[in-house]
Design an enzyme around this catalytic site. Sequence first.
Site, short mmCIF file in Angstrom:
data_model
loop_
_atom_site.label_atom_id
_atom_site.label_comp_id
_atom_site.label_asym_id
_atom_site.label_seq_id
_atom_site.Cartn_x
_atom_site.Cartn_y
_atom_site.Cartn_z
N ASN A 109 0.82 -1.22 0.00
CA ASN A 109 0.00 0.00 0.00
C ASN A 109 0.85 1.27 0.00
O ASN A 109 0.57 2.21 -0.74
CB ASN A 109 -0.95 0.00 1.20
CG ASN A 109 -1.90 -1.19 1.16
OD1 ASN A 109 -1.97 -1.88 0.14
ND2 ASN A 109 -2.61 -1.43 2.25
N HIS A 155 -19.30 35.36 -29.87
CA HIS A 155 -20.41 34.56 -30.41
C HIS A 155 -20.09 34.02 -31.81
O HIS A 155 -20.99 33.78 -32.61
CB HIS A 155 -21.71 35.37 -30.48
CG HIS A 155 -22.03 36.11 -29.22
ND1 HIS A 155 -22.80 35.59 -28.22
CD2 HIS A 155 -21.63 37.33 -28.80
CE1 HIS A 155 -22.89 36.47 -27.23
NE2 HIS A 155 -22.17 37.53 -27.55
N SER A 276 -9.22 12.14 -47.87
CA SER A 276 -10.43 11.34 -47.76
C SER A 276 -10.28 10.15 -48.69
O SER A 276 -9.67 10.25 -49.76
CB SER A 276 -11.63 12.18 -48.17
OG SER A 276 -12.68 11.35 -48.62
N LYS A 282 -10.43 16.58 -50.60
CA LYS A 282 -10.40 16.84 -49.15
C LYS A 282 -9.00 16.87 -48.55
O LYS A 282 -8.13 16.09 -48.91
CB LYS A 282 -11.21 15.75 -48.41
CG LYS A 282 -12.70 15.83 -48.60
CD LYS A 282 -13.34 17.09 -48.05
CE LYS A 282 -13.38 17.12 -46.55
NZ LYS A 282 -14.32 16.14 -46.00
N ASN A 284 -8.12 17.12 -44.55
CA ASN A 284 -8.80 17.22 -43.26
C ASN A 284 -7.85 17.52 -42.10
O ASN A 284 -6.75 16.99 -42.06
CB ASN A 284 -9.54 15.91 -42.96
CG ASN A 284 -10.60 15.61 -44.00
OD1 ASN A 284 -11.22 16.52 -44.54
ND2 ASN A 284 -10.79 14.34 -44.29
N GLU A 289 -8.69 17.72 -34.81
CA GLU A 289 -9.94 17.08 -34.40
C GLU A 289 -9.69 16.02 -33.33
O GLU A 289 -10.45 15.87 -32.37
CB GLU A 289 -10.63 16.43 -35.61
CG GLU A 289 -11.15 17.44 -36.61
CD GLU A 289 -11.55 16.76 -37.91
OE1 GLU A 289 -12.58 16.09 -37.94
OE2 GLU A 289 -10.80 16.89 -38.89
N TYR A 316 -6.64 1.69 2.49
CA TYR A 316 -6.50 1.18 1.13
C TYR A 316 -7.63 0.23 0.78
O TYR A 316 -8.09 -0.56 1.60
CB TYR A 316 -5.16 0.43 0.98
CG TYR A 316 -4.99 -0.17 -0.40
CD1 TYR A 316 -4.47 0.59 -1.45
CD2 TYR A 316 -5.41 -1.47 -0.67
CE1 TYR A 316 -4.35 0.06 -2.73
CE2 TYR A 316 -5.30 -2.00 -1.96
CZ TYR A 316 -4.77 -1.24 -2.97
OH TYR A 316 -4.66 -1.75 -4.24
N GLN A 321 -6.39 0.23 -7.21
CA GLN A 321 -5.53 -0.30 -8.27
C GLN A 321 -5.94 0.30 -9.63
O GLN A 321 -5.12 0.44 -10.53
CB GLN A 321 -5.65 -1.82 -8.31
CG GLN A 321 -4.89 -2.48 -9.43
CD GLN A 321 -4.70 -3.96 -9.18
OE1 GLN A 321 -3.91 -4.35 -8.33
NE2 GLN A 321 -5.43 -4.80 -9.89
N LYS A 324 -4.42 3.79 -11.77
CA LYS A 324 -3.34 3.95 -12.72
C LYS A 324 -3.83 4.10 -14.15
O LYS A 324 -3.22 4.81 -14.96
CB LYS A 324 -2.36 2.78 -12.59
CG LYS A 324 -1.53 2.90 -11.32
CD LYS A 324 -0.80 1.67 -10.97
CE LYS A 324 -1.46 0.74 -9.98
NZ LYS A 324 -2.27 1.33 -8.92
N1 ARG Z 1 -1.55 -3.54 -7.32
C1 ARG Z 1 -2.02 -2.86 -6.17
C2 ARG Z 1 -2.46 -1.43 -6.52
O1 ARG Z 1 -2.13 -1.02 -7.58
C3 ARG Z 1 -0.93 -2.77 -5.17
C4 ARG Z 1 -1.40 -2.58 -3.77
C5 ARG Z 1 -2.08 -3.82 -3.32
N2 ARG Z 1 -2.31 -3.81 -1.93
C6 ARG Z 1 -3.14 -4.69 -1.37
N3 ARG Z 1 -3.30 -4.62 -0.12
N4 ARG Z 1 -3.78 -5.58 -2.09
O2 ARG Z 1 -3.13 -0.74 -5.79
#
Ligand code: ARG
Length: 455
Positions: A109, A155, A276, A282, A284, A289, A316, A321, A324
Site C-alpha cells: 500500500n 459569439h 479522404s 479533401k 482534413n 480534431e 487502502y 488499483q 493507474k
Molecule cells: N496492485 C495494487 C495497486 O495497484 C498494489 C497494492 C495492493 N495492496 C493490497 N493490499 N492488495 O493498488
Amino acid sequence: MKLWKGRFSKAATSSADEFNASIEFDQRLYKEDITGSIAHARMLGKQGIITLEESQLIIKALQEILEDIEAGKIEFTIESEDIHMNIETILTERIGATGKKLHTARSRNDQVAVDIRLYLKKETASIDKLIKELMDALEQLAEKHVDTVMPGYTHLQRAQPVTLAYHLLAYYQMFSRDRERFADCLKRIDRLPLGSGALAGTTYNTDRDFLAEELGFASVLPNGMDAVADRDFAIEFINCCAVTMMHLSRFCEELILWSSVEFSFVEIDDSFSTGSSIMPQKKNPDMAELIRGKTGRVYGDLMSLLTICKGLPLAYNKDLQEDKIPVFDAADTLKASVGIFTEMILTMKVKEDKMEHAAKYGYMNATDAADYLVSKGIPFRDCHEIIGRIVLYCINKGIAIEEMTMEEFKSFSPEFDNDIYEKISIRSCISAKKSNGSTSFESVKAQLEEIKSNK
Ligand code: ARG
C-alpha cells in the site's frame, strides 16, 4: 508466485488471477518501483533492521533486475499480479531468502503510493517542458504576426479587429497558467508516503526522513493512513491535464474553422493533415480534431478517478488499483497532444491577406465609429444608435462604413468630418486601443517584451 500462500488452502482460479492482476498496465512503474525498493533496502540496512550485507545484496540484485527489464530480458507474469510482486518474486528467485527480507517494514500500500508519486513527479516535469515548448512556439509565431490583422470574434460573429499576435498571446497566457497549475499540484505530489506500512505504521525503527531524502521528496506525509488511502494528488494531476486539454481543444476548434474554405485563414501543413478515401479534394485537419476528441477522454479520466475514490472507506481498497489507468491515460494523451500541436502550429501557413480581408468586412469598426461621435460630444448611447442605423444602411447597400460618401455620413450626423475615414480604418481601430493588455500594436509589443523579460 503468491506471496501470501500461508493463509490460503486453495489457489485462485485462473480467471480470478487474471481479473485481479494489474501487471498488464502497472509494469510501466518498474523503474519507480525499483527506485523505491532500493531506497527502502538502504534505509533497512542503515537502521540495522537487516544487515548491511543483506541490504547491499538486495540493492545490487535490484539494479541488475532493472537492467534486465530494460534489456527486455524479463517476462512478467499474471500470477505475480502486479509490478511490485513480480519484482519481489524475481528478486527472491535470484538471491534466495535475503530477497524475502526486502518487504520488512513495508506494505504494497505504501509501496504503490510512492511509485505513483515518483511517476507523477517525472511526468509533471516532462509535461512542463512540453508546454514550455508550445509557449515558445506561440511567442515565435506572435513575433512574426504583430502586424497581421484579423477579425476578433464574440459569439463567433465578427466583433472588433485584433492582431493575430494578440490572439496567439491569449493562448500563451492560458498555457502559462497551466504550467503554474502543474507546478502547484507538484507541491502536493512531492510528499513521501513510504514508511506508512499497510495503514497503521510499522513496529520497526524506520527512518522516513532518510527515505524522503533518498527519493528526493520535499517532505514526509504526516499521517500514514492518509498516505496510503488518498489519491487526491492524482485527481489534481488529471485535473491539470484536463484544463490544459481544454485550452488545446479550443485552439484546435479554431484551427479547424480557420482551415475551412469558409474562413481560409490558415493552411495546416500536409504532414499534419489527412485525405479522404472517397473525396479527392479533401484535406482534413485530423490532428486538431483528434486533440479535441481526446480532450473528452481526459475529462473521462478525471471523472473516472473521482468516482473510483468517492465511496472508499479508509484506508487502502483494491479499487485504488484502478487509479493507474486514468492517470496513465491522461498523462500520455496530454503529452502526445501538446507535442503534435506544437509541431502543427509551427508548420501551418498563415494567410495574412485572407485574415486582413475578413477584418475589413463585417462592420468591425462600428464601435470605433461610435467612439468618434463620442469624441464630438454626443452621449455614447446616442452614438450607438446612429451607428446602428448606419450599419443597417450599409448592409442594405452592400458597402463598408468607410465606403460611404461624406454626404451620406452627414445625413446621419452633422458631426461627421473628413477625418472619420482615417479614424475607422482597421489599423487605426487597433492602434487606438489604450487600455493595458489591449490589442493595440504597442500593447502587444509590450506584452511580448514582458514575456521575454520574465524568461
Ligand atoms: N496492485 C495494487 C495497486 O495497484 C498494489 C497494492 C495492493 N495492496 C493490497 N493490499 N492488495 O493498488
